[in-house]
Motif scaffolding. Sequence first.
Motif, PDB file in Angstrom:
ATOM      1  N   LEU A   6      30.342  11.854 -46.283  1.00 26.67           N
ATOM      2  CA  LEU A   6      30.605  11.926 -44.852  1.00 26.67           C
ATOM      3  C   LEU A   6      31.988  11.364 -44.580  1.00 26.67           C
ATOM      4  CD1 LEU A   6      29.508  12.355 -41.934  1.00 26.67           C
ATOM      5  CD2 LEU A   6      28.708   9.996 -42.039  1.00 26.67           C
ATOM      6  N   ARG A   7      32.819  12.130 -43.910  1.00 27.13           N
ATOM      7  CA  ARG A   7      34.156  11.665 -43.535  1.00 27.13           C
ATOM      8  C   ARG A   7      34.096  11.187 -42.094  1.00 27.13           C
ATOM      9  NH1 ARG A   7      35.377  16.583 -46.276  1.00 27.13           N
ATOM     10  NH2 ARG A   7      35.490  17.592 -44.252  1.00 27.13           N
ATOM     11  N   ILE A   8      34.541   9.951 -41.865  1.00 24.31           N
ATOM     12  CA  ILE A   8      34.560   9.396 -40.515  1.00 24.31           C
ATOM     13  C   ILE A   8      35.915   8.739 -40.269  1.00 24.31           C
ATOM     14  CG2 ILE A   8      32.069   9.039 -40.399  1.00 24.31           C
ATOM     15  CD1 ILE A   8      32.536   6.101 -40.984  1.00 24.31           C
ATOM     16  N   PRO A   9      36.331   8.669 -39.015  1.00 20.08           N
ATOM     17  CA  PRO A   9      37.601   8.012 -38.696  1.00 20.08           C
ATOM     18  C   PRO A   9      37.560   6.518 -39.075  1.00 20.08           C
ATOM     19  CG  PRO A   9      36.766   9.245 -36.802  1.00 20.08           C
ATOM     20  CD  PRO A   9      35.683   9.234 -37.844  1.00 20.08           C
ATOM     21  N   GLU A  10      38.721   5.971 -39.378  1.00 18.38           N
ATOM     22  CA  GLU A  10      38.806   4.565 -39.792  1.00 18.38           C
ATOM     23  C   GLU A  10      38.264   3.623 -38.733  1.00 18.38           C
ATOM     24  OE1 GLU A  10      42.603   3.330 -41.330  1.00 18.38           O
ATOM     25  OE2 GLU A  10      42.840   5.203 -42.430  1.00 18.38           O
ATOM     26  N   ASP A  11      38.547   3.909 -37.456  1.00 20.51           N
ATOM     27  CA  ASP A  11      38.082   3.008 -36.398  1.00 20.51           C
ATOM     28  C   ASP A  11      36.556   3.013 -36.293  1.00 20.51           C
ATOM     29  OD1 ASP A  11      38.351   5.664 -35.379  1.00 20.51           O
ATOM     30  OD2 ASP A  11      38.294   4.907 -33.320  1.00 20.51           O
ATOM     31  N   LEU A  12      35.923   4.162 -36.511  1.00 21.20           N
ATOM     32  CA  LEU A  12      34.468   4.222 -36.489  1.00 21.20           C
ATOM     33  C   LEU A  12      33.889   3.481 -37.695  1.00 21.20           C
ATOM     34  CD1 LEU A  12      31.873   5.195 -35.193  1.00 21.20           C
ATOM     35  CD2 LEU A  12      32.175   7.378 -36.365  1.00 21.20           C
ATOM     36  N   ALA A  14      35.220   0.909 -39.138  1.00 25.21           N
ATOM     37  CA  ALA A  14      35.359  -0.517 -38.826  1.00 25.21           C
ATOM     38  C   ALA A  14      34.243  -0.977 -37.885  1.00 25.21           C
ATOM     39  CB  ALA A  14      36.725  -0.795 -38.215  1.00 25.21           C
ATOM     40  N   ARG A  15      33.919  -0.146 -36.894  1.00 25.59           N
ATOM     41  CA  ARG A  15      32.843  -0.498 -35.964  1.00 25.59           C
ATOM     42  C   ARG A  15      31.497  -0.543 -36.676  1.00 25.59           C
ATOM     43  NH1 ARG A  15      33.309   3.719 -31.298  1.00 25.59           N
ATOM     44  NH2 ARG A  15      31.366   2.718 -30.700  1.00 25.59           N
ATOM     45  N   LEU A  16      31.253   0.434 -37.552  1.00 22.88           N
ATOM     46  CA  LEU A  16      30.005   0.446 -38.317  1.00 22.88           C
ATOM     47  C   LEU A  16      29.897  -0.772 -39.228  1.00 22.88           C
ATOM     48  CD1 LEU A  16      29.735   4.198 -39.329  1.00 22.88           C
ATOM     49  CD2 LEU A  16      28.028   2.908 -38.029  1.00 22.88           C
ATOM     50  N   THR A  17      30.999  -1.117 -39.881  1.00 21.94           N
ATOM     51  CA  THR A  17      31.016  -2.274 -40.776  1.00 21.94           C
ATOM     52  C   THR A  17      30.700  -3.556 -40.007  1.00 21.94           C
ATOM     53  OG1 THR A  17      32.618  -1.183 -42.216  1.00 21.94           O
ATOM     54  CG2 THR A  17      32.429  -3.571 -42.421  1.00 21.94           C
ATOM     55  N   ALA A  18      31.319  -3.718 -38.846  1.00 24.73           N
ATOM     56  CA  ALA A  18      31.085  -4.914 -38.026  1.00 24.73           C
ATOM     57  C   ALA A  18      29.642  -4.967 -37.537  1.00 24.73           C
ATOM     58  CB  ALA A  18      32.052  -4.932 -36.851  1.00 24.73           C
ATOM     59  N   GLN A  19      29.115  -3.833 -37.083  1.00 27.59           N
ATOM     60  CA  GLN A  19      27.731  -3.798 -36.589  1.00 27.59           C
ATOM     61  C   GLN A  19      26.746  -4.062 -37.713  1.00 27.59           C
ATOM     62  OE1 GLN A  19      26.908  -3.462 -33.242  1.00 27.59           O
ATOM     63  NE2 GLN A  19      24.935  -4.133 -34.011  1.00 27.59           N
ATOM     64  N   ASN A  28      25.037   1.761 -45.111  1.00 26.94           N
ATOM     65  CA  ASN A  28      24.089   2.859 -45.235  1.00 26.94           C
ATOM     66  C   ASN A  28      22.851   2.606 -44.376  1.00 26.94           C
ATOM     67  OD1 ASN A  28      23.414   5.392 -46.856  1.00 26.94           O
ATOM     68  ND2 ASN A  28      21.584   4.136 -47.125  1.00 26.94           N
ATOM     69  N   SER A  29      22.276   1.410 -44.482  1.00 23.52           N
ATOM     70  CA  SER A  29      21.089   1.083 -43.692  1.00 23.52           C
ATOM     71  C   SER A  29      21.388   1.104 -42.198  1.00 23.52           C
ATOM     72  CB  SER A  29      20.540  -0.294 -44.089  1.00 23.52           C
ATOM     73  OG  SER A  29      20.037  -0.260 -45.395  1.00 23.52           O
ATOM     74  N   GLU A  30      22.570   0.655 -41.822  1.00 19.67           N
ATOM     75  CA  GLU A  30      22.949   0.665 -40.402  1.00 19.67           C
ATOM     76  C   GLU A  30      23.051   2.095 -39.879  1.00 19.67           C
ATOM     77  OE1 GLU A  30      23.742  -1.040 -36.728  1.00 19.67           O
ATOM     78  OE2 GLU A  30      23.073  -2.000 -38.573  1.00 19.67           O
ATOM     79  N   ILE A  31      23.666   2.984 -40.655  1.00 21.07           N
ATOM     80  CA  ILE A  31      23.783   4.382 -40.241  1.00 21.07           C
ATOM     81  C   ILE A  31      22.398   5.004 -40.115  1.00 21.07           C
ATOM     82  CG2 ILE A  31      24.576   6.670 -40.967  1.00 21.07           C
ATOM     83  CD1 ILE A  31      27.035   5.218 -42.195  1.00 21.07           C
ATOM     84  N   LEU A  32      21.513   4.751 -41.081  1.00 25.48           N
ATOM     85  CA  LEU A  32      20.152   5.284 -41.001  1.00 25.48           C
ATOM     86  C   LEU A  32      19.444   4.764 -39.763  1.00 25.48           C
ATOM     87  CD1 LEU A  32      18.950   5.088 -44.713  1.00 25.48           C
ATOM     88  CD2 LEU A  32      19.573   7.125 -43.408  1.00 25.48           C
ATOM     89  N   HIS A  33      19.574   3.480 -39.486  1.00 31.10           N
ATOM     90  CA  HIS A  33      18.947   2.884 -38.299  1.00 31.10           C
ATOM     91  C   HIS A  33      19.474   3.540 -37.022  1.00 31.10           C
ATOM     92  CE1 HIS A  33      17.503  -0.040 -35.416  1.00 31.10           C
ATOM     93  NE2 HIS A  33      18.735  -0.174 -34.994  1.00 31.10           N
ATOM     94  N   LEU A  34      20.791   3.684 -36.910  1.00 31.06           N
ATOM     95  CA  LEU A  34      21.377   4.279 -35.711  1.00 31.06           C
ATOM     96  C   LEU A  34      20.944   5.735 -35.542  1.00 31.06           C
ATOM     97  CD1 LEU A  34      24.944   2.722 -35.950  1.00 31.06           C
ATOM     98  CD2 LEU A  34      23.156   2.144 -34.297  1.00 31.06           C
ATOM     99  N   LEU A  35      20.869   6.477 -36.635  1.00 34.64           N
ATOM    100  CA  LEU A  35      20.401   7.866 -36.557  1.00 34.64           C
ATOM    101  C   LEU A  35      18.943   7.934 -36.105  1.00 34.64           C
ATOM    102  CD1 LEU A  35      22.046   9.414 -39.731  1.00 34.64           C
ATOM    103  CD2 LEU A  35      22.519  10.028 -37.351  1.00 34.64           C
ATOM    104  N   GLU A  36      18.110   7.068 -36.658  1.00 37.78           N
ATOM    105  CA  GLU A  36      16.698   7.055 -36.267  1.00 37.78           C
ATOM    106  C   GLU A  36      16.541   6.720 -34.790  1.00 37.78           C
ATOM    107  OE1 GLU A  36      15.003   4.327 -39.075  1.00 37.78           O
ATOM    108  OE2 GLU A  36      14.745   5.889 -40.590  1.00 37.78           O
TER     109      GLU A  36
END
Length: 68
Positions: A6-12, A14-19, A28-36
């Motif tokens: 998955l290609r995502i912008p750098e700023d996104l 950074a936001r995912l990493t912080a969250q 990975n777990s954060e992305i799965l949680h947000l998608l769910e």
Amino acid sequence: MIRFALRIPEDLHARLTAQAAADRRSINSEILHLLEVALDSPAVSAESPGGDSASPAPLGGKPDSSPA
């Protein structure tokens, strides 16, 4: 489990990493949680003018090049 790149912008990223760090999850777990959460929330009705003000803003970047 399916794996894909998955290609995502750098700023996104950074936001995912912080969250993910705040929630004590891997990215990975954060992305799965947000998608769910997003998929479990009620969909915005096409009849609703203006949509839901709580809906996330569209992502920046190149417009979708797939045919309409």
